[in-house]
Scaffold this motif. Structure first.
Motif, PDB file in Angstrom:
ATOM      1  N   ILE A  11       0.830  -1.206   0.000  1.00  0.00           N
ATOM      2  CA  ILE A  11       0.000   0.000   0.000  1.00  0.00           C
ATOM      3  C   ILE A  11       0.865   1.257   0.000  1.00  0.00           C
ATOM      4  O   ILE A  11       2.014   1.230   0.431  1.00  0.00           O
ATOM      5  CB  ILE A  11      -0.938   0.050   1.234  1.00  0.00           C
ATOM      6  N   THR A  12       0.266   2.340  -0.475  1.00  0.00           N
ATOM      7  CA  THR A  12       0.790   3.679  -0.208  1.00  0.00           C
ATOM      8  C   THR A  12      -0.226   4.308   0.734  1.00  0.00           C
ATOM      9  O   THR A  12      -1.412   3.959   0.706  1.00  0.00           O
ATOM     10  CB  THR A  12       0.942   4.522  -1.490  1.00  0.00           C
ATOM     11  N   MET A  32       4.563   0.418   1.307  1.00  0.00           N
ATOM     12  CA  MET A  32       4.723  -0.474   2.453  1.00  0.00           C
ATOM     13  C   MET A  32       4.037  -1.811   2.176  1.00  0.00           C
ATOM     14  O   MET A  32       2.893  -1.842   1.733  1.00  0.00           O
ATOM     15  CB  MET A  32       4.102   0.153   3.702  1.00  0.00           C
ATOM     16  N   ALA A  33       4.735  -2.908   2.434  1.00  0.00           N
ATOM     17  CA  ALA A  33       4.156  -4.251   2.303  1.00  0.00           C
ATOM     18  C   ALA A  33       3.965  -4.832   3.693  1.00  0.00           C
ATOM     19  O   ALA A  33       4.815  -4.666   4.569  1.00  0.00           O
ATOM     20  CB  ALA A  33       5.073  -5.142   1.472  1.00  0.00           C
ATOM     21  N   PHE A 132      -6.667   7.870   7.677  1.00  0.00           N
ATOM     22  CA  PHE A 132      -5.811   7.252   6.666  1.00  0.00           C
ATOM     23  C   PHE A 132      -6.376   7.470   5.275  1.00  0.00           C
ATOM     24  O   PHE A 132      -7.581   7.316   5.058  1.00  0.00           O
ATOM     25  CB  PHE A 132      -5.736   5.732   6.878  1.00  0.00           C
ATOM     26  N   ALA A 133      -5.517   7.797   4.337  1.00  0.00           N
ATOM     27  CA  ALA A 133      -5.818   7.749   2.909  1.00  0.00           C
ATOM     28  C   ALA A 133      -4.877   6.679   2.360  1.00  0.00           C
ATOM     29  O   ALA A 133      -3.649   6.798   2.486  1.00  0.00           O
ATOM     30  CB  ALA A 133      -5.550   9.089   2.248  1.00  0.00           C
ATOM     31  N   VAL A 134      -5.454   5.610   1.807  1.00  0.00           N
ATOM     32  CA  VAL A 134      -4.670   4.439   1.420  1.00  0.00           C
ATOM     33  C   VAL A 134      -5.001   4.026  -0.004  1.00  0.00           C
ATOM     34  O   VAL A 134      -6.159   4.063  -0.418  1.00  0.00           O
ATOM     35  CB  VAL A 134      -4.987   3.247   2.362  1.00  0.00           C
ATOM     36  N   SER A 135      -3.962   3.617  -0.743  1.00  0.00           N
ATOM     37  CA  SER A 135      -4.147   3.018  -2.061  1.00  0.00           C
ATOM     38  C   SER A 135      -3.491   1.643  -2.053  1.00  0.00           C
ATOM     39  O   SER A 135      -2.349   1.499  -1.590  1.00  0.00           O
ATOM     40  CB  SER A 135      -3.502   3.867  -3.158  1.00  0.00           C
TER      41      SER A 135
END
Length: 160
Positions: A11-12, A32-33, A132-135
């Protein structure tokens, strides 16, 4: 492939507090994994990512109970400075790893008076509502070794 237990999810993200101040971000770094279902990230974010696929984005607000927990005032106590650092001076704001009956914890020094320090064993983000803003960048099956060890193994960075 959907985000689920025993999947490696990349993710970013950007993490902000209630005031909109950025607390952490993957911007400018590698994504990040983490191993989904292994408690590698805060529980509320892990739950929000369940079932998502690569290319999806989401924004999620987590109360402290779903993030780094509520603040526990009993986690603030006085200890002898020699227990934190026997060989150098202890200073306010420094962080140390200490052993507790629950295992190793990172503590922050709040104050120092003589040979004693007041420490806080709460996570620095305990008690804070997280935004959180996650992709989701990628989802793959975890290797048997990653599942057994409970974390992702990145090329050239696996040490036990």
């Amino acid at each position: 492939m959907k985000v689920a237990a025993q999947k490696v999810v990349t993710i970013t993200y950007t993490l902000k507090d209630e005031k909109g101040e950025v607390l952490d971000t993957s911007e400018g770094r590698e994504p990040m994994a983490y191993l989904h279902g292994a408690a590698n990230i805060v529980p509320g974010l892990e739950a929000a990512l369940e079932g998502k696929e690569a290319g999806e984005s989401l924004e999620v607000t987590l109360p402290p109970e779903q993030g780094y927990g509520v603040r526990d005032e009993q986690a603030i106590r006085n200890v002898a400075t020699r227990k934190l650092s026997p060989d150098r001076k202890v200073a306010v704001g420094e962080r140390y790893r200490v052993s507790t009956p629950e295992g190793g914890r990172i503590v922050t020094v709040l104050s120092v008076k003589g040979d004693y320090a007041t420490i806080d064993a709460n996570h620095p983000l305990a008690g804070i509502t997280l935004h959180f803003a996650v992709s989701v960048v990628d989802v793959r099956d975890a290797s048997a070794e990653e599942v057994a060890h409970g974390h992702v193994h990145t090329p050239g960075a696996h040490h036990h």
